[in-house]
Design a protein around this motif. Structure first.
Motif, PDB file in Angstrom:
ATOM      1  N   LYS A  28       4.673 -11.446  -3.655  1.00  0.00           N
ATOM      2  CA  LYS A  28       5.231 -10.184  -4.134  1.00  0.00           C
ATOM      3  C   LYS A  28       4.215  -9.324  -4.874  1.00  0.00           C
ATOM      4  N   ARG A  29       3.050  -9.883  -5.180  1.00  0.00           N
ATOM      5  CA  ARG A  29       2.031  -9.129  -5.915  1.00  0.00           C
ATOM      6  C   ARG A  29       0.789  -9.006  -5.065  1.00  0.00           C
ATOM      7  N   GLY A  30      -0.047  -8.015  -5.384  1.00  0.00           N
ATOM      8  CA  GLY A  30      -1.288  -7.933  -4.639  1.00  0.00           C
ATOM      9  C   GLY A  30      -2.058  -6.643  -4.835  1.00  0.00           C
ATOM     10  N   LEU A  31      -3.124  -6.547  -4.071  1.00  0.00           N
ATOM     11  CA  LEU A  31      -4.064  -5.428  -4.142  1.00  0.00           C
ATOM     12  C   LEU A  31      -4.454  -5.023  -2.731  1.00  0.00           C
ATOM     13  N   VAL A  32      -4.436  -3.732  -2.470  1.00  0.00           N
ATOM     14  CA  VAL A  32      -4.954  -3.193  -1.213  1.00  0.00           C
ATOM     15  C   VAL A  32      -6.234  -2.436  -1.527  1.00  0.00           C
ATOM     16  N   LEU A  33      -7.346  -2.866  -0.922  1.00  0.00           N
ATOM     17  CA  LEU A  33      -8.640  -2.203  -1.089  1.00  0.00           C
ATOM     18  C   LEU A  33      -8.938  -1.395   0.163  1.00  0.00           C
ATOM     19  N   ILE A  34      -9.182  -0.111  -0.019  1.00  0.00           N
ATOM     20  CA  ILE A  34      -9.528   0.784   1.090  1.00  0.00           C
ATOM     21  C   ILE A  34     -10.940   1.295   0.840  1.00  0.00           C
ATOM     22  N   ASP A  35     -11.824   0.966   1.756  1.00  0.00           N
ATOM     23  CA  ASP A  35     -13.245   1.281   1.576  1.00  0.00           C
ATOM     24  C   ASP A  35     -13.836   1.729   2.910  1.00  0.00           C
ATOM     25  N   PRO A  36     -13.398   2.880   3.428  1.00  0.00           N
ATOM     26  CA  PRO A  36     -13.889   3.343   4.727  1.00  0.00           C
ATOM     27  C   PRO A  36     -15.331   3.832   4.639  1.00  0.00           C
ATOM     28  N   PRO A  37     -16.010   3.956   5.787  1.00  0.00           N
ATOM     29  CA  PRO A  37     -17.407   4.408   5.757  1.00  0.00           C
ATOM     30  C   PRO A  37     -17.581   5.878   5.446  1.00  0.00           C
ATOM     31  N   PHE A  38     -16.507   6.652   5.494  1.00  0.00           N
ATOM     32  CA  PHE A  38     -16.570   8.091   5.261  1.00  0.00           C
ATOM     33  C   PHE A  38     -17.612   8.752   6.158  1.00  0.00           C
ATOM     34  N   GLU A  39     -17.501   8.415   7.439  1.00  0.00           N
ATOM     35  CA  GLU A  39     -18.354   9.033   8.450  1.00  0.00           C
ATOM     36  C   GLU A  39     -17.607  10.113   9.227  1.00  0.00           C
ATOM     37  N   LYS A  40     -16.287  10.225   9.004  1.00  0.00           N
ATOM     38  CA  LYS A  40     -15.463  11.198   9.713  1.00  0.00           C
ATOM     39  C   LYS A  40     -14.953  12.243   8.727  1.00  0.00           C
ATOM     40  N   LEU A  41     -14.675  13.435   9.235  1.00  0.00           N
ATOM     41  CA  LEU A  41     -14.250  14.530   8.379  1.00  0.00           C
ATOM     42  C   LEU A  41     -12.870  14.298   7.785  1.00  0.00           C
ATOM     43  N   ASP A  42     -12.051  13.462   8.450  1.00  0.00           N
ATOM     44  CA  ASP A  42     -10.678  13.271   7.975  1.00  0.00           C
ATOM     45  C   ASP A  42     -10.497  12.005   7.160  1.00  0.00           C
ATOM     46  N   ASP A  43     -11.578  11.370   6.701  1.00  0.00           N
ATOM     47  CA  ASP A  43     -11.432  10.117   5.963  1.00  0.00           C
ATOM     48  C   ASP A  43     -10.650  10.299   4.663  1.00  0.00           C
ATOM     49  N   PHE A  44     -10.879  11.374   3.940  1.00  0.00           N
ATOM     50  CA  PHE A  44     -10.121  11.608   2.714  1.00  0.00           C
ATOM     51  C   PHE A  44      -8.635  11.798   3.034  1.00  0.00           C
ATOM     52  N   THR A  45      -8.349  12.510   4.119  1.00  0.00           N
ATOM     53  CA  THR A  45      -6.957  12.715   4.527  1.00  0.00           C
ATOM     54  C   THR A  45      -6.299  11.401   4.892  1.00  0.00           C
ATOM     55  N   GLN A  46      -7.021  10.560   5.641  1.00  0.00           N
ATOM     56  CA  GLN A  46      -6.471   9.263   6.014  1.00  0.00           C
ATOM     57  C   GLN A  46      -6.229   8.387   4.791  1.00  0.00           C
ATOM     58  N   CYS A  47      -7.120   8.457   3.818  1.00  0.00           N
ATOM     59  CA  CYS A  47      -6.931   7.686   2.586  1.00  0.00           C
ATOM     60  C   CYS A  47      -5.669   8.129   1.856  1.00  0.00           C
ATOM     61  N   ALA A  48      -5.475   9.436   1.756  1.00  0.00           N
ATOM     62  CA  ALA A  48      -4.288   9.951   1.069  1.00  0.00           C
ATOM     63  C   ALA A  48      -3.016   9.510   1.785  1.00  0.00           C
ATOM     64  N   GLU A  49      -3.015   9.575   3.117  1.00  0.00           N
ATOM     65  CA  GLU A  49      -1.839   9.139   3.885  1.00  0.00           C
ATOM     66  C   GLU A  49      -1.610   7.644   3.729  1.00  0.00           C
ATOM     67  N   ALA A  50      -2.692   6.872   3.689  1.00  0.00           N
ATOM     68  CA  ALA A  50      -2.571   5.422   3.530  1.00  0.00           C
ATOM     69  C   ALA A  50      -1.984   5.070   2.171  1.00  0.00           C
ATOM     70  N   ILE A  51      -2.406   5.767   1.124  1.00  0.00           N
ATOM     71  CA  ILE A  51      -1.874   5.493  -0.209  1.00  0.00           C
ATOM     72  C   ILE A  51      -0.371   5.749  -0.240  1.00  0.00           C
ATOM     73  N   SER A  52       0.069   6.849   0.362  1.00  0.00           N
ATOM     74  CA  SER A  52       1.504   7.148   0.405  1.00  0.00           C
ATOM     75  C   SER A  52       2.265   6.047   1.128  1.00  0.00           C
ATOM     76  N   LEU A  53       1.731   5.580   2.239  1.00  0.00           N
ATOM     77  CA  LEU A  53       2.380   4.515   2.996  1.00  0.00           C
ATOM     78  C   LEU A  53       2.463   3.223   2.178  1.00  0.00           C
ATOM     79  N   ILE A  54       1.372   2.875   1.528  1.00  0.00           N
ATOM     80  CA  ILE A  54       1.349   1.638   0.732  1.00  0.00           C
ATOM     81  C   ILE A  54       2.361   1.716  -0.399  1.00  0.00           C
TER      82      ILE A  54
END
Length: 260
Positions: A134-160
């Protein structure tokens, strides 16, 4: 910076006896050989971990002890595994075949680690909430080589946050200039995400978008006392990495973007 902050979060989770799960969405190959031809050619490690290994600052000892214990320079999966107790689990996702193969070798026959050869963002729906824990940590560490990486991070946080309310979310991001970072922050605020803390470590003012001027770790649902622990770690890094260069202008910033 990312790894030292990661261990602060894992140490906080380990204060309670119940097991936890770590989900690493962009795991890489797990560990790195600093004596390799590529590492020796760039020599980047010498101005990073190379300056810190002899540090006696108490704020860095968890991180430096882990690096020494593991031998090769550890990536986030190796550090996370080092911090696990018998009741904890690590789930590591990696999309690139050249990285997933050594990652599988590293954790071969380890019952506490599962490796997924898949896109980490797409895996969030399938892997959250964690089974049995029931407890845990999600680490998101993309390479940030794409223009939409920040957008994908924001969407991922909402989903999590929708699927794993009890989980901590930690996102590493580069700081070249302020515009993309501000847009990232605003996207999270507009999405209604609460309890957001931004920890930033700058080598120099973020004025030149052609250079990596620093980095940040955004933490959602940070554990009690994390802000103070993170400040100690970042200031220890600032002291340990400082040079005699008169243009050296390292800065540490910790800001609560949104309250709980």
């Amino acid at each position: 910076m990312k790894h030292a902050i990661l261990l602060v979060l894992l140490k906080s989770l380990a204060r309670k006896p119940a097991g936890f799960c770590v989900l690493d969405t962009h795991a890489g190959c797990g560990q790195y050989d600093l004596s390799s031809e590529e590492a020796q050619k760039t020599g980047e490690w010498k101005s990073g971990i190379g300056r810190l290994l002899d540090s006696e600052d108490p704020a860095l000892q968890d991180y430096l002890s882990a690096v020494r214990d593991l031998g090769l320079y550890p990536g986030s999966p190796a550090l996370a595994r080092h911090a696990l107790r018998p009741q904890d689990q690590l789930v590591a996702c990696e999309l690139h075949p050249e990285d997933v193969r050594p990652l599988r070798r590293l954790f071969r026959d380890d019952p506490q680690v599962s490796i997924h050869h898949r896109n980490g963002y797409e895996a969030l729906r399938a892997l959250l909430p964690p089974k049995d824990l029931k407890r845990g940590l999600v680490l998101i560490d993309p390479p940030f080589e794409k223009l939409d990486d920040f957008t994908q991070c924001a969407e991922a946080i909402s989903l999590i946050r929708n699927r794993f309310r009890a989980g901590i979310v930690a996102v590493w991001y580069p700081i070249k200039h302020r515009t993309p970072v501000r847009a990232f922050y605003n996207a999270l605020k507009d999405a209604g995400i609460r309890d957001i803390l931004a920890c930033e470590f700058l080598l120099r003012p973020a004025l030149d978008p052609s250079r990596l001027n620093g980095c940040g770790m955004l933490v959602v649902n940070a554990p009690f006392g994390f802000e103070e622990d993170a400040a100690r770690v970042l200031n220890a890094l600032k002291q340990g990495l400082a040079t005699d260069d008169p243009e050296d202008d390292m800065q540490v910033h910790i800001e609560r973007l949104v309250e709980e």
